[in-house]
Design a protein around this motif. Sequence first.
Motif, PDB file in Angstrom:
ATOM      1  N   SER A 110       0.805  -1.235  -0.117  1.00  0.00           N
ATOM      2  CA  SER A 110      -0.151  -0.017   0.048  1.00  0.00           C
ATOM      3  C   SER A 110       0.857   1.219  -0.183  1.00  0.00           C
ATOM      4  N   ASP A 119      -2.101   4.862  -4.121  1.00  0.00           N
ATOM      5  CA  ASP A 119      -3.515   5.382  -4.271  1.00  0.00           C
ATOM      6  C   ASP A 119      -4.377   3.997  -3.929  1.00  0.00           C
ATOM      7  N   HIS A 120      -3.752   2.583  -3.797  1.00  0.00           N
ATOM      8  CA  HIS A 120      -4.397   1.296  -3.470  1.00  0.00           C
ATOM      9  C   HIS A 120      -3.251   0.384  -3.456  1.00  0.00           C
ATOM     10  N   THR A 121      -3.673  -0.756  -3.092  1.00  0.00           N
ATOM     11  CA  THR A 121      -2.553  -1.638  -3.038  1.00  0.00           C
ATOM     12  C   THR A 121      -1.923  -2.416  -4.291  1.00  0.00           C
ATOM     13  N   PRO A 140     -13.570  -0.444  -1.232  1.00  0.00           N
ATOM     14  CA  PRO A 140     -12.712   0.547  -1.125  1.00  0.00           C
ATOM     15  C   PRO A 140     -13.554   1.913  -0.588  1.00  0.00           C
ATOM     16  N   PRO A 171     -12.764   5.827  -0.840  1.00  0.00           N
ATOM     17  CA  PRO A 171     -11.656   6.792  -1.323  1.00  0.00           C
ATOM     18  C   PRO A 171     -11.336   7.830  -0.459  1.00  0.00           C
ATOM     19  N   TYR A 210      -5.248   4.939   1.792  1.00  0.00           N
ATOM     20  CA  TYR A 210      -5.108   3.823   0.785  1.00  0.00           C
ATOM     21  C   TYR A 210      -6.493   3.317   0.301  1.00  0.00           C
ATOM     22  N   SER A 211      -7.344   4.252   0.307  1.00  0.00           N
ATOM     23  CA  SER A 211      -8.902   3.845  -0.205  1.00  0.00           C
ATOM     24  C   SER A 211      -9.039   2.583   0.627  1.00  0.00           C
ATOM     25  N   GLY A 212      -9.057   2.539   2.028  1.00  0.00           N
ATOM     26  CA  GLY A 212      -8.982   1.390   2.684  1.00  0.00           C
ATOM     27  C   GLY A 212     -10.713   1.000   2.750  1.00  0.00           C
ATOM     28  N   ASP A 213     -10.976  -0.375   3.206  1.00  0.00           N
ATOM     29  CA  ASP A 213     -12.356  -0.698   3.624  1.00  0.00           C
ATOM     30  C   ASP A 213     -12.672  -0.138   4.717  1.00  0.00           C
TER      31      ASP A 213
END
Lengths: 361, 521
Positions: free
Chosen positions: A285, A304-306, B475, B477, B481-484
Motif C-alpha cells: 500500500s 492510491d491502493h494496494t 474501497p 476513497p 489507501y482507499s481502505g475498507d
Amino acid sequence: MVRPSRIAALLLAAALAGGVTAAAAGDLILTGAKPDRLFVIDAASRSVKSEFRIAGANGQVGTIVPSPDGRIAYVLVNRMESIVGIDLADGHAMFRADLSTPGERVKALFAFTVTPDGKELIAYEVPTKLLPSEYQVEEPRFAVFKTSGGLKAKAVRQYPAQRRLHMLLMRPSGKSFYALGFDLYEYDVQTGKLLGTRGIQKWQLPAHSQPDLLAFWPVTEPSGVFTSPLYSEAQQGAAAAPMTALMSLDVASGALDYRDFEPLSALIFSTVLSPDRKTAYGVYSTLTKVDVEGRKLAARVPLDHTFYSVNVASDGQEIYIGGAMCDVGFYDAASLEKRAMLKLPGCADQSVASLRVIRTH
Amino acid sequence: MPIRSVMTRLALCMLALPAAAGAAAAQPGAALVRTWCSGCHHEAKPGHFERISVIRKTPEGWVMTLFRMRQVHHLVLTDEVHDALVRYLADTQGLAPSEAAPARFALERRPNAQDLDLGPELGVMCGRCHSLARVALQRRDSDEWLKHMHFHVGQFSTLEYQASGRDRPWWQIASTQLPPELGKRFPFTTTAWSDWQKQPKRELAGRWIVVGHVPGGRDFYGTADITREAGGDYRARYALNEAGGAAIAGESHAIVYTGYEWRGRAALGGRAVREIFAANEDGSRIAGRWFDPEHSELGGEWTAIRADGAPQLLAVLPQALRAGTSGRVVVVGSGLGALDDAGFGAGVSATVVRREANLFEADVVVAADAVPGARALRAGAAAGQLIVFRQIDELEVRPAYGIARLGGGKLAPVAAQFEAIAATRLPGGALLSLGPVAAEWSTVSFDEEARRTSDDKYAGQMDPTGRFLPAVAGPNPTREYSGDNVGNLAVLASVKDGERTVDARSHLVVTVQRWVNPPIY
C-alpha cells in the motif's frame, strides 16, 4: 546483464528534465490479468502495445517468465496446471504443457524457470492423485520440458523436489537453478541433483526469530539479483521487535544476503533492485525505497491502493508497479513521484500476475 | 485405471436419476448410499462403503460433506434424496449427545463464541482456517484422519504457503503426528455412541414450558405444544409472551436427527426462525439457540421443559426488582405448587393475580427498606429466586470481544449484538448479577492507531438495543489507501442509576466480509 553506463543514465536524466518521457525508451512491460489476458505495455508511451488472450487460461494468469531473447512469454495459467508460451510478436501459443492428467492433478505452485538458451523449461510440479473416493498427496518433483515441445509438450526429465517451494530462478550458467522454499536449494539442471542447501528458515540472523519469506514474482531484471522482503522478530532485551529485511540473491555469483533495514512499519509484498544495485523498491500500500548499502529506509510514499508487484526501468530511472488491481503505475525512481497511471483495458484484474520488463534496445 | 470404471458407474447413476428420484427417498438408507454414492465409494462388504461407513458426523457435518460431493465431485442429487441421506447418515453415524456437547456452540452458530482449546499445535495447524469445533464434531480413526489431511492439501493447494502454514513443515506434521493424535481424541468407536445407539429414543411429543431470551431484547416465556407428524417429524405450536410485552404466536416444523438433534424451521411472530436445539438424554429438556436464517448472529436462547415434568422453576421474570418499586413478576415452571408468599421474604409483598398450571403472575411491592439480596421463592416443591437490589454498582458488556463484518454486494452485513449485564453490591460486599439491563450505547476508536484512521467514523453504528450495524464494504476513497470501512472500536455502555452513571466497555473489531458461511464455522 547489460547495465546502462553512467553517462547514458545522465543523458537520460537530462532528457527528462527537458520534459520528454524518454527514460524508459525501449522497455516493454509484461503483465497478466484475469481471466486470460497477457498485456504488453510500451513503457515510454504508457500505452498497451498488445493485449493477448490465452486460450484455456481458465480464469487466472500468474507467474510470467520471458524467454531470454525476450520474444516469448511463458505464463502459468489454468489454476497453475498449465504453462503456455506466447509469441509476443502475434500472441499465438507456441508452447503448452498441461501438467495434470486424468487421475493426477498437478500444479506448478507459482514456480517455473527457463534455461538461458531458451531450450528448456523446468516446472515445479506438486501432484495429487485423484482416486475414486480419496485424494493422495504425492511428493513434488521437477519436470523438464523442451520449449520446442509444441502445444502438447511432455516432460523429458523428472526428478524429486522439496515440498513447499515457491520460486525457481535459473542461474546464468544454465547448469543449475535455485529453488526457494523453506530454504534456498540449488539443483543441477541435467541430473536434478541437489547441489546445496543454504538457510532461509534454518539460517537465522543472530537474536532473530525464524524469518518469513514468500515471494511469487521471480524478478531478476535488470540487476541480475533477486530480492524480496523478509520478516522476522529481533530480540531487543526482553522484547521482540518485528523487523523488515531485504533478502538478496545474486543468481550469477550466488551471493545470498539478508539484513534488517527497518522496524516493520509497512507491509511490503515484493521488491526489485535498481540496475546499479544501490536501491531497492518495494510495494504494497506504499512505495518504499531502500538504501541497500546503508541498510536503511530511504523514502516511502503512500499509493492510491494496494499493488503486489514492482519492477524498475532498465535504466533505473522509473519504477513500474502493478498487480492486485487494474492499474500499472509509473513512478520517478529518485523522487517517488507519480508520473503516470495506466488503466488496463476493461479494468482487468492483475491479481498475483508477475510484472516483467523486457529490454528491447 | 479405476477412474474409467468409476466414470461409467457414475454415468449409470446419473442416467438413473429422473426415474429414481421420486422413489429414492423412500428407500432404506443403505440402499440410498448404494445408489448415489457407491459409484465412487466402493461397497467393500455389504453395507460398508469406503470412506463413508467409517466416519461419524453431526447433521451439519453430513450436509457439508454432501455439499462438497455435489460442488467438487459433481454428484447430482435431488434435494429430496439429499435430505433422506442426511437423516440416514446422522441417525446411523452421528455423535452421542455427550460427544457433541463441548462443541455445540458451533452448531448453534453462536457469534463470538470462544473456540475449543485443543492445545497450541492443533490451534495453529487447524484452528487458523476454521473452528476446532468443526474438527471435534467428527469421529474417525487415525487412517481416516490421515485421508482427510490428504484431502486438505490436495484440495487447498496453497495451504502449505499461507501464513501459519509455511512457518512449519505442515504436511509432515499433518500426515505423521496428527492423525494418531486426532484418532485418539476423536475415535470412531466409543462407548458413548454405542450406548446412545442402544438407548430407546425419547418421544418428544407433548406440552412443553418454554423460556428464552433475545440478546438486546426481552425475555419471553410460554408453551410449546409438540406433536408427531405422520412422517415422523415434529410440529410445534408456540404460544409465547414477551416479559411485560406482547404475545408471540408461532409454529415450527422440525426434524430430530440422531434421536436428539432438533432442527426446526419456524415462523415466530411472522418472522422466519431457525432452531438448533438438543434434547437431553432422558428427553426431559430441549435447549439451544434460535436465530434469523439470514443473520445467524441475531438470535437467542431457548429452553423447554415438559409441562408435566418434575417440580422445577424454569424462570422468574424479571429476575430482580429494586427496593422501593413494584412490578409484575412472572414465575414459570413445571409441577408448581401453591406460591408461598413468605418466599419473597421480609419487605416484599406479593399478590397472585393469575394462576395457571405452569405459571404464576404476581404483583410484587418491594418496600424501600427491604434488605437487598436473593430471596428464595417457592411454588410447592419448585424453587427459584428473586433478587432485591438498591443500586447498580457494576456493569459488564458482553461479549467482551465481538466481531462484526461489513456488508455489501451479495453479502449482508454481519451485525454484533452487545448486552449490558448489571450487578449490585450487597452490604456484605458480594456482587450479585441482575442480568441484562437497558443502556445507552456508543462506540469510540479503540486505540491510538484507530483514532488516527478515524475508525469510529467509518465502521458503522450502534443502535439503541446494543446492536452494532456495520458499514458498507469496498474501497472507501476518503480513507487512507482507499481502505475498507474496517475498524477497531471500543463499545461503551452507560446506565443512569439515580444520580450516578455506571459505565462499561468491550472490544469490537469490524472486519471484512466472509465469503463462505458454512453450517459449522
